[in-house]
Design a protein around this motif. Structure first.
Motif, PDB file in Angstrom:
ATOM      1  N   LEU A  71      19.112  15.411  18.267  1.00 50.70           N
ATOM      2  CA  LEU A  71      17.893  15.747  18.997  1.00 50.70           C
ATOM      3  C   LEU A  71      16.780  14.739  18.695  1.00 50.70           C
ATOM      4  O   LEU A  71      15.994  14.377  19.584  1.00 50.70           O
ATOM      5  CB  LEU A  71      17.439  17.157  18.624  1.00 50.70           C
ATOM      6  N   PHE A  72      16.718  14.282  17.474  1.00 54.40           N
ATOM      7  CA  PHE A  72      15.718  13.259  17.128  1.00 54.40           C
ATOM      8  C   PHE A  72      15.962  11.973  17.900  1.00 54.40           C
ATOM      9  O   PHE A  72      15.038  11.402  18.496  1.00 54.40           O
ATOM     10  CB  PHE A  72      15.757  12.987  15.623  1.00 54.40           C
ATOM     11  N   LEU A  73      17.203  11.511  17.922  1.00 52.40           N
ATOM     12  CA  LEU A  73      17.522  10.229  18.545  1.00 52.40           C
ATOM     13  C   LEU A  73      17.347  10.241  20.063  1.00 52.40           C
ATOM     14  O   LEU A  73      16.912   9.241  20.650  1.00 52.40           O
ATOM     15  CB  LEU A  73      18.960   9.828  18.199  1.00 52.40           C
ATOM     16  N   VAL A  74      17.661  11.365  20.691  1.00 48.25           N
ATOM     17  CA  VAL A  74      17.679  11.411  22.162  1.00 48.25           C
ATOM     18  C   VAL A  74      16.423  12.041  22.753  1.00 48.25           C
ATOM     19  O   VAL A  74      15.977  11.641  23.827  1.00 48.25           O
ATOM     20  CB  VAL A  74      18.940  12.169  22.655  1.00 48.25           C
ATOM     21  N   VAL A  75      15.840  13.008  22.071  1.00 49.96           N
ATOM     22  CA  VAL A  75      14.673  13.712  22.611  1.00 49.96           C
ATOM     23  C   VAL A  75      13.369  13.205  22.000  1.00 49.96           C
ATOM     24  O   VAL A  75      12.427  12.853  22.717  1.00 49.96           O
ATOM     25  CB  VAL A  75      14.802  15.239  22.386  1.00 49.96           C
ATOM     26  N   LEU A  76      13.311  13.142  20.665  1.00 49.71           N
ATOM     27  CA  LEU A  76      12.054  12.802  19.995  1.00 49.71           C
ATOM     28  C   LEU A  76      11.729  11.310  20.045  1.00 49.71           C
ATOM     29  O   LEU A  76      10.581  10.922  20.267  1.00 49.71           O
ATOM     30  CB  LEU A  76      12.093  13.266  18.539  1.00 49.71           C
ATOM     31  N   LEU A  77      12.732  10.479  19.812  1.00 51.55           N
ATOM     32  CA  LEU A  77      12.487   9.034  19.747  1.00 51.55           C
ATOM     33  C   LEU A  77      11.875   8.478  21.036  1.00 51.55           C
ATOM     34  O   LEU A  77      10.916   7.690  20.965  1.00 51.55           O
ATOM     35  CB  LEU A  77      13.786   8.294  19.396  1.00 51.55           C
ATOM     36  N   PRO A  78      12.368   8.851  22.219  1.00 53.57           N
ATOM     37  CA  PRO A  78      11.706   8.368  23.447  1.00 53.57           C
ATOM     38  C   PRO A  78      10.246   8.812  23.544  1.00 53.57           C
ATOM     39  O   PRO A  78       9.404   8.061  24.055  1.00 53.57           O
ATOM     40  CB  PRO A  78      12.548   9.012  24.563  1.00 53.57           C
ATOM     41  N   MET A  79       9.927  10.026  23.056  1.00 51.88           N
ATOM     42  CA  MET A  79       8.530  10.480  23.045  1.00 51.88           C
ATOM     43  C   MET A  79       7.692   9.584  22.149  1.00 51.88           C
ATOM     44  O   MET A  79       6.563   9.218  22.491  1.00 51.88           O
ATOM     45  CB  MET A  79       8.447  11.927  22.545  1.00 51.88           C
ATOM     46  N   LEU A  80       8.242   9.243  20.995  1.00 52.96           N
ATOM     47  CA  LEU A  80       7.543   8.360  20.062  1.00 52.96           C
ATOM     48  C   LEU A  80       7.317   6.992  20.685  1.00 52.96           C
ATOM     49  O   LEU A  80       6.232   6.416  20.561  1.00 52.96           O
ATOM     50  CB  LEU A  80       8.348   8.239  18.771  1.00 52.96           C
ATOM     51  N   GLN A  81       8.332   6.464  21.350  1.00 53.54           N
ATOM     52  CA  GLN A  81       8.221   5.141  21.960  1.00 53.54           C
ATOM     53  C   GLN A  81       7.207   5.114  23.094  1.00 53.54           C
ATOM     54  O   GLN A  81       6.566   4.099  23.355  1.00 53.54           O
ATOM     55  CB  GLN A  81       9.607   4.698  22.451  1.00 53.54           C
ATOM     56  N   LYS A  82       7.047   6.271  23.773  1.00 45.67           N
ATOM     57  CA  LYS A  82       6.060   6.376  24.860  1.00 45.67           C
ATOM     58  C   LYS A  82       4.687   6.803  24.352  1.00 45.67           C
ATOM     59  O   LYS A  82       3.770   7.010  25.145  1.00 45.67           O
ATOM     60  CB  LYS A  82       6.560   7.384  25.897  1.00 45.67           C
ATOM     61  N   LYS A  83       4.575   6.979  23.025  1.00 41.72           N
ATOM     62  CA  LYS A  83       3.325   7.393  22.374  1.00 41.72           C
ATOM     63  C   LYS A  83       2.850   8.758  22.854  1.00 41.72           C
ATOM     64  O   LYS A  83       1.638   9.034  22.931  1.00 41.72           O
ATOM     65  CB  LYS A  83       2.242   6.337  22.588  1.00 41.72           C
ATOM     66  N   GLU A  84       3.798   9.635  23.164  1.00 42.84           N
ATOM     67  CA  GLU A  84       3.477  11.020  23.523  1.00 42.84           C
ATOM     68  C   GLU A  84       3.457  11.848  22.237  1.00 42.84           C
ATOM     69  O   GLU A  84       4.321  12.677  21.979  1.00 42.84           O
ATOM     70  CB  GLU A  84       4.510  11.557  24.520  1.00 42.84           C
TER      71      GLU A  84
END
Length: 379
Positions: A146-159
């Motif tokens: 869940l971190f790699l697929v859900v959270l990481l993209p949010m982090l990369q988009k600064k959400e």
């Protein structure tokens, strides 16, 4: 010997992928599906299989008034998922099938989206994460996915707000995931001076024992105190140092060609090393916290190798990586045999696979401390 045969096939295909221009997408898909089916249909495979089975047997249905009062050594969110399955009278094997399939899908999506060498990523995943976080520690395996697929993209988009909220939600599955909340706070350049300074600070903090800072995090603090002072296994430390050194060498070799996304992943990976050193007084806890960042090796190694144009250097590093993965795979199998108290300890070539279709055979390979029939009936 099926696990060994699969490893040899992946290893050969990874070498071919690194030394030729062969497209491995279809073979990657086939092998990943095979591994997913094997894990989803397993029975008794994985040191914690029966421990999780015992927990599942004791969880009431979600609509049962006693559900809120149940005491289990698992987070509330995970218990809710179990209680939901129990509402439909689904047994533990169905629960394992679904959770494992979802976790494998998450890792598949992460590799498929980010890796430039699918088979190399699969080799790393199969050698270091598959047996521990897919076949055994299923709660943390799901949290990592869940971190790699859900959270990481949010982090990369600064959400960041969504990132924090979803992290707290996923912590109800495995509380260790709260460690990734440090990532939005990280602002530093990847250079020698900053790294040395952070290593020194982490070492001082570790020596001073800052466990009291973990008190607000409940289970993490309990785990830290419980495992504090336990005998430290030197192998995980050495393996981390070796793999980290190789990644640093690769990064330095191609630093002027790296995309910003990979530079950020490298930054997060370094954060994981710092966290590991900070909590190394508690070996198990430091490993559990570090793994969210260590998983970036699945992507970093193949992507950095892909950028190298010097053929001899690329082949040398590639073969070194393959040798390391052979060592790590052997270590993982040995750990599974030891922790599961298998009768054939030390014989990594004969680590047995047992499925739901021949589940009674598991008693031929390892002791069972619960009466399987009684647990099945409780499910």
């Amino acid at each position: 010997m099926i696990y060994f045969y699969i490893f040899i096939v992946i290893l050969i295909l990874a070498i071919l992928e690194l030394s030729t221009k062969l497209n491995m997408k279809k073979l990657f898909n086939v092998i990943f599906i095979l591994l997913t089916l094997m894990s989803s249909l397993r029975y008794g495979v994985g040191s914690d299989f029966f421990n999780y089975m015992y927990i599942y047997s004791g969880i009431p249905k979600l609509n049962n008034p006693y559900f809120k009062t149940v005491v289990a050594h698992t987070e509330y969110g995970y218990n809710v998922i179990q209680g939901f399955f129990k509402m439909f009278n689904l047994d533990y094997s169905v629960f394992v099938f679904v959770i494992t399939a979802i976790t494998m899908l998450l890792f598949y999506l992460y590799i498929k989206k980010n890796s430039r060498h699918y088979m190399v990523s699969l080799l790393i995943f199969y050698s270091m994460y598959y047996f521990t976080y897919i076949n055994s520690g299923i709660r943390q395996g799901l949290a990592i996915g869940l971190f790699l697929v859900v959270l990481l993209p949010m982090l990369q988009k600064k959400e960041y707000l969504k990132y924090v909220l979803f992290t707290l939600l996923f912590s109800l599955i495995h509380s260790s995931i709260v460690i990734v909340l440090v990532l939005p706070l990280i602002y530093f350049n990847v250079n020698k001076e900053n790294f040395i300074m952070m290593i020194l600070c982490a070492s001082i903090i570790s020596f001073a024992n800052i466990g009291f800072l973990l008190k607000p995090f409940g289970r993490i603090y309990t785990s830290y105190q419980y495992y504090l002072g336990a005998q430290i296994n030197i192998f995980p430390i050495i393996s981390r140092v070796v793999i980290f050194s190789i990644i640093v060498i690769l990064y330095k070799s191609v630093s002027n060609k790296i995309k910003i996304e990979d530079k950020n992943i490298m930054k997060y990976y370094i954060v994981g090393i710092i966290i590991y050193i900070t909590f190394c007084r508690s070996e198990l806890l430091s490993s559990r916290l570090n793994v969210y960042f260590k998983c970036f090796e699945i992507i970093l190694i193949p992507n950095l190798i892909q950028i190298i144009h010097h053929k001899q250097k690329k082949l040398l590093i590639s073969y070194v990586i393959c040798i390391i993965m052979m060592t790590m795979w052997t270590k993982e199998i040995n750990a599974a045999l030891e922790q599961g108290e298998y009768y054939n300890k030390g014989n990594v070539l004969n680590y047995p696979y047992v499925s739901v279709f021949n589940k009674n055979d598991i008693s031929l390979y390892r002791p069972i401390y619960y009466k399987i029939d009684e647990l099945d009936n409780m499910n």
